[in-house]
Write a protein that holds these residues in place. Structure first.
Motif: not given
Length: 468
Positions: A283, A327, A365, A368-369, A379, A383, A413-414
């Motif tokens: 990240a 976001k 998105e 969101q890091l 990561l 969700r 994040l995914t």
């Protein structure tokens, strides 16, 4: 009723009773002991054969004497470790590969131990390092081969299964244990009558030669059956569907009360530390590499619709606690949906032109890091959803109460659901069911390599026809 009449172990009886027959099988304890001894003999032969082969190849006939001495030195250490490491155990009989793994681990530790002692006693110069290393490697190869061959011996002596398992039906539902014997309590006149020695004798006759038994009975008879099994010198279980309903992971007795363990953390300390380090490194690097793109997106949002640039929404995070998720704002400032009551649709008039693009490409998105760096997200993970999110006309948790289980890990994040294409609006309850199934699957099978594969797969679905 003759309890020694025959039943095919593959065919369960009619639980309603009447026609079931049962013949107690031959005990397998002695045959298992014979298999353990055969495995031990095979390991001994493997060690001597391996060292003799190495000695002969390295020094010819002169190397055989030294090879035998080294094998005799290693053997007692190996056998001690193998016994403690369950190289000769029920699981080793059931699976040749599992037994071979434990035998190889014992051999490796034994070899390392011999080298360690020889070094500190200054006796390592008295034997050939090449011969010892080669002998250990040859022994390992021959040992694996011997274990594979022993699988045929185990089947010859014990059959396809190395234990005798029995299911007694006493008014409960059918159990599916492949290869188990089945007995109908009513047909065999079996009753857990604690005040009737003759009844206990009949049960004892049925349990002769059995290694593991499960009783499927009515709730009112569970305590009596449990008491009888405790005195039967057998691995006994009583069916209780409340364990499945609660999702229990184990049971214990404390302060005189029975306690079912219904939850465990999906990751241990080392796994959490590895996942966190992985998150911070990737990240942090992602923020540095993507900062020019994020600045361009910020400028585009401001030029089209003004401030604010970020859309901050309260969502559900780890342990069902609320977190603030960032976001890039993709909807008009006056039309933003903080509660998430309405999912975005393909022709949603609330979206700006920039918003449509960054949602289609998943660029929205990227902030969101920052959540990942803060430790509120990961990561990879399930969700995070807004509190008002609905599937059809129901809130997510109203569709399936297992929904709350997905929050055992930090949101991601995914995730597994996203790389399978399960994203976008949840118009039907099945849309949520599919995603929930993927999330729970991820929780039950986490590994760092799987996270890497999910991130790699995410790169192929950044642009998606359901991302709107």
């Amino acid at each position: 009723m003759n309890v020694r009449s025959v039943i095919d172990p593959a065919i369960p009886p009619a639980v309603a009773g009447g026609a079931a027959r049962y013949d107690p099988p031959e005990p397998l304890e002695r045959r298992r002991l014979q298999c353990y001894l055969a495995q031990m003999l095979g390991d001994i032969l493997a060690i001597f054969a391996g060292f003799c082969l190495a000695g002969y190849l390295y020094l010819g006939n002169r190397g055989l004497d030294q090879a035998l001495n080294l094998a005799q030195l290693l053997l007692p250490v190996y056998l001690t470790l193998a016994l403690y490491n369950a190289a000769y155990s029920l699981s080793g009989l059931q699976s040749a590969s599992r037994g071979a793994q434990r035998a190889l681990l014992s051999l490796a530790i034994a070899a390392a131990g011999v080298v360690f002692v020889a070094f500190y006693t200054k006796s390592s110069a008295e034997f050939s390092r090449v011969l010892f290393t080669g002998g250990t490697m040859f022994s390992a190869v021959i040992m694996v081969w011997m274990r594979v061959q022993m699988a045929a011996v185990v089947r010859w002596r014990c059959g396809e299964r190395v234990t005798n398992e029995l299911i007694i039906y006493d008014g409960g539902p059918r159990l599916d244990w492949p290869g188990a014997f089945h007995a109908d309590a009513r047909a065999l006149n079996l009753s857990p009558a604690l005040d009737d020695p003759a009844a206990l004798n009949r049960i004892g006759a049925v349990l002769h030669g059995i290694d593991r038994v499960a009783v499927s009975c009515t709730p009112s008879r569970r305590a009596a059956w449990a008491m009888i099994l405790k005195g039967a010198n057998i691995d006994g279980e009583v069916l209780d569907d409340s364990v499945a309903q609660l999702g229990a992971h184990g049971a214990r007795i404390t302060a005189g009360h029975g306690v079912l363990r219904v939850s465990i953390g999906p990751l241990g300390l080392r796994a959490r530390a590895a996942k966190r380090l992985f998150d911070v490194v990737l990240a942090g690097g992602g923020l540095v590499v993507l900062s020019p793109l994020m600045l361009l997106v910020t400028l585009a949002i401001v030029l089209e619709d003004g401030a604010p640039v970020l859309f901050i929404q309260r969502r559900v995070g780890r342990a069902n606690r609320f977190i603030q998720v960032y976001k890039f704002r993709s909807m008009r400032a006056a039309r933003s949906d903080d509660a998430g009551d309405q999912s975005a649709s393909r022709d949603d008039e609330r979206l700006t032109r920039v918003g449509r693009f960054i949602r289609r490409t998943s660029i929205d998105e990227l902030p969101q890091l920052i959540n990942v760096i803060e430790g509120k997200m990961s990561l990879v993970g399930p969700r995070p959803h807004a509190l008002g999110s609905q599937a059809g006309d129901k809130l997510f948790w109203e569709v399936d109460q297992r929904y709350w289980q997905r929050h055992a890990l930090k949101p991601g994040l995914t995730g597994l659901a996203q790389v399978r294409g399960l994203r976008g609006a949840t118009d039907e309850e099945s849309d949520l069911a599919d995603r929930l199934g993927a999330d729970l699957e991820y929780l039950n099978g986490w590994s760092l390599w799987r996270d890497m594969r999910i991130i790699a797969a995410t790169l192929r679905v950044l642009v998606h026809d359901r991302a709107f």
